[in-house]
Write a protein that holds these residues in place. Structure first.
Motif, PDB file in Angstrom:
ATOM      1  N   ARG A   1      40.250  45.538  35.979  1.00  0.00           N
ATOM      2  CA  ARG A   1      40.844  44.875  37.144  1.00  0.00           C
ATOM      3  C   ARG A   1      41.736  43.717  36.695  1.00  0.00           C
ATOM      4  NH1 ARG A   1      36.414  43.599  39.745  1.00  0.00           N
ATOM      5  NH2 ARG A   1      36.431  45.426  41.102  1.00  0.00           N
ATOM      6  N   TYR A   2      41.243  42.969  35.752  1.00  0.00           N
ATOM      7  CA  TYR A   2      42.003  41.829  35.226  1.00  0.00           C
ATOM      8  C   TYR A   2      43.283  42.277  34.521  1.00  0.00           C
ATOM      9  CZ  TYR A   2      43.168  38.389  31.574  1.00  0.00           C
ATOM     10  OH  TYR A   2      43.831  37.552  30.725  1.00  0.00           O
TER      11      TYR A   2
ATOM     12  N   ARG B   1      48.832  42.727  33.223  1.00  0.00           N
ATOM     13  CA  ARG B   1      49.729  43.506  32.374  1.00  0.00           C
ATOM     14  C   ARG B   1      50.496  44.585  33.126  1.00  0.00           C
ATOM     15  NH1 ARG B   1      44.982  43.970  27.806  1.00  0.00           N
ATOM     16  NH2 ARG B   1      44.909  41.745  27.371  1.00  0.00           N
ATOM     17  N   LEU B   2      49.891  45.153  34.161  1.00  0.00           N
ATOM     18  CA  LEU B   2      50.567  46.222  34.887  1.00  0.00           C
ATOM     19  C   LEU B   2      51.376  45.678  36.052  1.00  0.00           C
ATOM     20  CD1 LEU B   2      51.041  49.253  35.242  1.00  0.00           C
ATOM     21  CD2 LEU B   2      48.962  49.349  36.642  1.00  0.00           C
ATOM     22  N   TYR B   3      50.728  44.900  36.918  1.00  0.00           N
ATOM     23  CA  TYR B   3      51.413  44.397  38.110  1.00  0.00           C
ATOM     24  C   TYR B   3      52.085  43.053  37.881  1.00  0.00           C
ATOM     25  CZ  TYR B   3      48.402  47.967  40.191  1.00  0.00           C
ATOM     26  OH  TYR B   3      47.757  49.137  40.484  1.00  0.00           O
ATOM     27  N   ARG B   4      51.730  42.368  36.791  1.00  0.00           N
ATOM     28  CA  ARG B   4      52.305  41.051  36.466  1.00  0.00           C
ATOM     29  C   ARG B   4      52.123  40.046  37.609  1.00  0.00           C
ATOM     30  NH1 ARG B   4      55.771  41.742  32.034  1.00  0.00           N
ATOM     31  NH2 ARG B   4      55.039  43.578  30.922  1.00  0.00           N
ATOM     32  N   ARG B   5      50.956  40.077  38.226  1.00  0.00           N
ATOM     33  CA  ARG B   5      50.701  39.205  39.360  1.00  0.00           C
ATOM     34  C   ARG B   5      50.045  37.887  38.957  1.00  0.00           C
ATOM     35  NH1 ARG B   5      48.240  43.865  43.421  1.00  0.00           N
ATOM     36  NH2 ARG B   5      50.222  44.919  43.860  1.00  0.00           N
ATOM     37  N   SER B   6      49.585  37.805  37.743  1.00  0.00           N
ATOM     38  CA  SER B   6      48.961  36.571  37.276  1.00  0.00           C
ATOM     39  C   SER B   6      49.144  36.445  35.779  1.00  0.00           C
ATOM     40  CB  SER B   6      47.469  36.554  37.637  1.00  0.00           C
ATOM     41  OG  SER B   6      46.804  37.644  37.023  1.00  0.00           O
TER      42      SER B   6
END
Length: 279
Positions: free
Chosen positions: A237-238, A243-248
């Motif tokens: 989830r982290y 790394r995938l969605y670049r949301r954080s």
């Protein structure tokens, strides 16, 4: 002797970690594990695929290869800092480093790690970094129940402190949770006072929970982990968010791990260096 044989067999798998770590630093890849967009290389996939390949190969010839590169090298100084590693000195440092901190919040893994080294690494990050450090904000981790499975060798569980350099890890406290041992408390009475929710079987030495429904009721230490897959689910989830969605942004604690906070035990690192010197 059994532990030493396991160390030798495991050294082959750990070589890759040092090599890939150096490659990432030389290539200026983000230590949080992001893709190198300039080169188009997915280092996350490369890391996982190579680890899986080496792990699978070790089931066939891991022990013989380990014997090949460690034979006759244990008493040879390799010219590096580890050449002067004194096992007795390290053991004393380890015992001191593992002393629990009084009045600190403590976590203990409710479930064991399983599968191969790569999957267990994901579980470790999910447990120690994400659940213990970032979510629950606990100060220290009990190292006693923390074990890694030798999946392709003996099938046995190996204590964390036999495989990894706990003294080095603890030098990062409080940026990472401190690893401590029930058995390194100042006295038996002190250990029982600090950790009343666990006890150790006198015959097997295994840790057991002394409370009903530890995940709900245990607080000294806290029972961490909702299910066998909880650690790896938290890791995935982290990594999707980072790394995938670049949301954080990556957790600072994970960066420390990637930069070397989690490194092999000094004895295993000597084996690795001796092997690399042959090339």
């Amino acid at each position: 002797m059994a532990v030493l044989r396991w160390m030798k067999a495991s050294a082959l798998l750990l070589i890759l970690g040092n090599i890939l770590s150096n490659l990432l630093q030389l290539s200026n890849i983000d230590v949080g594990g992001r893709h190198d967009t300039s080169s188009g290389i997915d280092f996350d996939a490369a890391w996982l695929n190579t680890y899986n390949y080496i792990s699978a190969a070790s089931s066939t010839f891991g022990s013989s290869l380990a014997d090949t590169f460690t034979g006759g090298s244990k008493d040879r100084e390799d010219g590096r800092a580890l050449a002067f590693h004194d096992e007795q000195t390290y053991e004393r440092q380890l015992q001191q480093s593992l002393r629990p901190m009084p009045n600190a919040t403590t976590g203990a893994n409710y479930y064991k790690f399983y599968s191969g080294l790569c999957n267990e690494y994901e579980m470790f990050i999910g447990y120690a970094v994400i659940l213990v450090h970032e979510q629950k904000k606990l100060d220290q981790i009990l190292v006693d129940p923390l074990v890694w499975k030798d999946l392709f060798g003996t099938g046995e569980f190996v204590p964390h402190a036999v495989l990894w350099d706990v003294v080095h890890w603890n030098s990062y406290y409080p940026r990472l949770p401190k690893m401590v041992s029930y058995h390194q408390a100042a006295s038996v009475q002190e250990a029982e006072r600090m950790f009343p929710d666990i006890y150790f079987d006198k015959e097997t030495g295994y840790m057991n929970w002394a409370t009903d429904d530890p995940q709900m009721n245990a607080t000294r230490p806290h029972a961490v982990g909702k299910g066998p897959r909880n650690f790896v689910v938290e890791f995935h989830r982290y990594t999707k968010q980072v790394r995938l969605y670049r949301r954080s942004e990556p957790f600072e604690a994970e960066k420390l791990v990637a930069q070397g906070a989690l490194r092999p035990h000094p004895t295993i690192r000597k084996m690795i260096d001796a092997y690399l010197e042959e090339f």
